[in-house]
Design a protein around this motif. Structure first.
Motif, mmCIF file in Angstrom:
data_model
loop_
_atom_site.group_PDB
_atom_site.id
_atom_site.type_symbol
_atom_site.label_atom_id
_atom_site.label_comp_id
_atom_site.label_asym_id
_atom_site.label_seq_id
_atom_site.Cartn_x
_atom_site.Cartn_y
_atom_site.Cartn_z
ATOM 1 N N GLY A 89 -4.197 -9.271 5.108
ATOM 2 C CA GLY A 89 -4.646 -9.915 6.311
ATOM 3 C C GLY A 89 -4.294 -11.554 6.085
ATOM 4 N N PRO A 90 -4.465 -12.387 6.890
ATOM 5 C CA PRO A 90 -3.956 -13.690 6.935
ATOM 6 C C PRO A 90 -5.147 -14.399 6.040
ATOM 7 C CG PRO A 90 -4.929 -13.140 9.311
ATOM 8 C CD PRO A 90 -4.560 -12.098 8.395
ATOM 9 N N GLU A 91 -6.491 -13.731 5.936
ATOM 10 C CA GLU A 91 -7.422 -14.395 5.359
ATOM 11 C C GLU A 91 -7.614 -14.487 3.825
ATOM 12 O OE1 GLU A 91 -7.720 -11.620 6.952
ATOM 13 O OE2 GLU A 91 -8.770 -11.854 8.852
ATOM 14 N N MET A 92 -6.545 -13.410 3.305
ATOM 15 C CA MET A 92 -6.337 -12.959 1.973
ATOM 16 C C MET A 92 -8.149 -12.646 1.286
ATOM 17 S SD MET A 92 -3.553 -12.906 0.207
ATOM 18 C CE MET A 92 -3.408 -13.661 -1.247
ATOM 19 N N ARG A 93 -8.633 -13.571 0.541
ATOM 20 C CA ARG A 93 -9.945 -13.222 -0.027
ATOM 21 C C ARG A 93 -10.896 -13.165 1.101
ATOM 22 N NH1 ARG A 93 -10.742 -13.407 -5.112
ATOM 23 N NH2 ARG A 93 -9.321 -14.489 -6.441
ATOM 24 N N GLY A 94 -11.531 -11.634 0.991
ATOM 25 C CA GLY A 94 -12.398 -11.422 2.096
ATOM 26 C C GLY A 94 -11.561 -10.603 3.242
ATOM 27 N N GLY A 95 -10.534 -10.701 3.566
ATOM 28 C CA GLY A 95 -9.979 -9.952 4.524
ATOM 29 C C GLY A 95 -9.543 -8.730 3.908
ATOM 30 N N THR A 96 -8.578 -7.916 4.645
ATOM 31 C CA THR A 96 -8.278 -6.756 3.983
ATOM 32 C C THR A 96 -7.017 -6.681 3.247
ATOM 33 O OG1 THR A 96 -7.220 -6.046 5.974
ATOM 34 C CG2 THR A 96 -9.279 -5.317 6.005
ATOM 35 N N ALA A 97 -6.982 -5.876 2.366
ATOM 36 C CA ALA A 97 -5.756 -5.801 1.523
ATOM 37 C C ALA A 97 -5.578 -4.578 1.151
ATOM 38 C CB ALA A 97 -6.072 -6.735 0.200
ATOM 39 N N ASN A 98 -4.225 -4.236 1.238
ATOM 40 C CA ASN A 98 -3.829 -2.602 0.848
ATOM 41 C C ASN A 98 -2.563 -2.592 0.076
ATOM 42 O OD1 ASN A 98 -1.857 -1.704 2.841
ATOM 43 N ND2 ASN A 98 -3.838 -1.861 4.117
ATOM 44 N N CYS A 99 -2.010 -1.654 -0.719
ATOM 45 C CA CYS A 99 -0.986 -1.589 -1.406
ATOM 46 C C CYS A 99 -0.494 -0.319 -1.643
ATOM 47 C CB CYS A 99 -1.149 -2.261 -2.581
ATOM 48 S SG CYS A 99 -0.128 -2.346 -3.862
ATOM 49 N N SER A 100 0.853 -0.210 -1.026
ATOM 50 C CA SER A 100 1.538 1.425 -1.170
ATOM 51 C C SER A 100 2.296 1.012 -2.519
ATOM 52 C CB SER A 100 2.350 1.499 -0.103
ATOM 53 O OG SER A 100 1.623 1.626 0.953
ATOM 54 N N VAL A 101 2.160 2.193 -3.290
ATOM 55 C CA VAL A 101 2.950 2.345 -4.577
ATOM 56 C C VAL A 101 3.512 3.529 -4.679
ATOM 57 C CG1 VAL A 101 2.808 2.361 -7.031
ATOM 58 C CG2 VAL A 101 1.526 0.832 -5.851
ATOM 59 N N CYS A 102 5.021 3.817 -4.869
ATOM 60 C CA CYS A 102 5.668 5.036 -5.000
ATOM 61 C C CYS A 102 6.229 4.936 -6.309
ATOM 62 C CB CYS A 102 6.721 5.292 -4.058
ATOM 63 S SG CYS A 102 6.174 5.278 -2.210
ATOM 64 N N ILE A 103 6.101 6.146 -7.060
ATOM 65 C CA ILE A 103 6.817 6.479 -8.358
ATOM 66 C C ILE A 103 7.543 7.828 -8.282
ATOM 67 C CG2 ILE A 103 6.421 6.747 -11.060
ATOM 68 C CD1 ILE A 103 4.014 4.943 -10.729
ATOM 69 N N SER A 104 8.513 7.971 -8.480
ATOM 70 C CA SER A 104 9.511 9.027 -8.340
ATOM 71 C C SER A 104 10.495 8.992 -9.260
ATOM 72 C CB SER A 104 9.795 9.104 -6.881
ATOM 73 O OG SER A 104 10.800 10.359 -6.696
ATOM 74 N N ASP A 105 11.136 10.502 -9.482
ATOM 75 C CA ASP A 105 12.284 10.614 -10.263
ATOM 76 C C ASP A 105 13.551 10.383 -9.249
ATOM 77 O OD1 ASP A 105 11.169 11.477 -12.723
ATOM 78 O OD2 ASP A 105 10.709 13.338 -12.092
ATOM 79 N N LYS A 106 13.308 10.420 -7.970
ATOM 80 C CA LYS A 106 14.290 10.232 -7.051
ATOM 81 C C LYS A 106 14.447 8.967 -6.215
ATOM 82 C CE LYS A 106 12.926 13.926 -4.813
ATOM 83 N NZ LYS A 106 11.757 14.450 -5.754
ATOM 84 N N PRO A 107 15.503 8.677 -5.712
ATOM 85 C CA PRO A 107 15.537 7.218 -5.027
ATOM 86 C C PRO A 107 14.376 7.310 -3.779
ATOM 87 C CG PRO A 107 17.547 8.020 -5.288
ATOM 88 C CD PRO A 107 16.750 9.293 -5.645
ATOM 89 N N ILE A 108 13.588 6.320 -3.631
ATOM 90 C CA ILE A 108 12.494 6.299 -2.660
ATOM 91 C C ILE A 108 13.244 5.761 -1.200
ATOM 92 C CG2 ILE A 108 10.149 5.135 -2.034
ATOM 93 C CD1 ILE A 108 9.926 4.809 -5.163
ATOM 94 N N GLY A 109 12.710 6.916 -0.144
ATOM 95 C CA GLY A 109 13.301 6.107 1.030
ATOM 96 C C GLY A 109 12.608 4.985 1.690
ATOM 97 N N SER A 110 11.062 5.158 1.759
ATOM 98 C CA SER A 110 10.671 4.087 2.184
ATOM 99 C C SER A 110 9.439 3.686 1.562
ATOM 100 C CB SER A 110 9.713 4.551 3.558
ATOM 101 O OG SER A 110 9.029 3.575 4.279
ATOM 102 N N PRO A 111 9.257 2.176 1.140
ATOM 103 C CA PRO A 111 8.264 1.766 0.366
ATOM 104 C C PRO A 111 6.662 2.110 1.082
ATOM 105 C CG PRO A 111 9.244 -0.025 1.392
ATOM 106 C CD PRO A 111 9.998 1.129 1.790
ATOM 107 N N LEU A 112 6.779 2.137 2.351
ATOM 108 C CA LEU A 112 5.432 2.161 2.994
ATOM 109 C C LEU A 112 4.906 3.767 2.905
ATOM 110 C CD1 LEU A 112 3.355 0.576 4.909
ATOM 111 C CD2 LEU A 112 4.748 1.882 6.944
ATOM 112 N N VAL A 113 3.667 3.907 2.482
ATOM 113 C CA VAL A 113 3.000 5.138 2.267
ATOM 114 C C VAL A 113 2.100 5.216 3.339
ATOM 115 C CG1 VAL A 113 1.270 6.398 0.684
ATOM 116 C CG2 VAL A 113 2.989 4.853 -0.324
ATOM 117 N N VAL A 114 2.474 6.326 3.947
ATOM 118 C CA VAL A 114 1.760 6.619 5.497
ATOM 119 C C VAL A 114 0.752 7.964 4.936
ATOM 120 C CG1 VAL A 114 1.787 7.104 7.698
ATOM 121 C CG2 VAL A 114 3.599 5.872 6.935
ATOM 122 N N THR A 115 1.294 8.734 4.264
ATOM 123 C CA THR A 115 0.632 9.963 3.875
ATOM 124 C C THR A 115 0.437 9.829 2.287
ATOM 125 O OG1 THR A 115 2.410 11.376 3.948
ATOM 126 C CG2 THR A 115 1.000 11.312 6.069
#
Length: 180
Positions: free
Chosen positions: A42-68
């Protein structure tokens, strides 16, 4: 690690969610895997919300956004509430149980409750809850070798904070050894 890791870390800005995600992603990179690391805050940074999607795979990754995600690390209650139902059946959930008193009500995921913020405080590791959770994640998912994890940690800590390397190593160890 035998399957793809689609990880979501979420909490308040300032809890080190993005840093922990970066260490995980760098571990995958050093192992020669395909990786993506997508921070979101969020725009507040400290104190706001923060999340991070990480993908590690043997195959090319289609989308960096982790929805599930198949792994979810929750560091605050709003994040827990927002994302818990998105975790894939059979997934792994790590909860900072010192900040989140709720339990996972689903029986199709494996949940671990780690009082990471309290453990960090008790061990003089202020701000180290994220890395304690990273240590527990490492133990449960073995997403890389211990040696690679340490190399990734060294790579991700900026030179100005390198004096905190041993504290981070201690935090990883606490998370790895935590039974709960």
């Amino acid at each position: 690690m035998n399957k793809d890791l689609n990880l979501l870390l979420a909490g308040f800005g300032g809890q080190g969610v993005l840093f922990a995600g970066k260490v995980i992603a760098y571990s995958g990179l050093l192992e020669g895997k395909e990786i993506s690391w997508l921070p979101s805050y969020g725009p507040e940074m400290r104190g706001g919300t923060a999340n991070c999607s990480v993908c590690i795979s043997d195959k090319p990754i289609g989308s960096p956004l982790v929805v599930t995600p198949n792994v979810f690390i929750a560091m605050n209650l709003p994040s827990f509430d927002r994302f818990i139902n998105d975790v894939q059946p059979g997934g792994t959930v790590l909860v900072d149980s010192y900040l989140i008193s709720k339990k996972v009500e689903r029986d199709d995921v494996k949940a671990f409750y780690i009082p990471a913020s309290r453990l960090a405080e008790e061990n003089g590791l202020k701000g180290g809850a994220n890395i304690i959770l990273l240590g527990k994640l490492f133990r449960e998912c073995q997403f890389c070798s211990e040696e690679i994890l340490d190399q990734a940690l060294q790579k991700c800590i900026p030179p100005s904070k390198m004096h905190l390397l041993d504290n981070n190593r201690k935090a990883i160890r606490i998370g790895m050894e935590y039974e709960g």
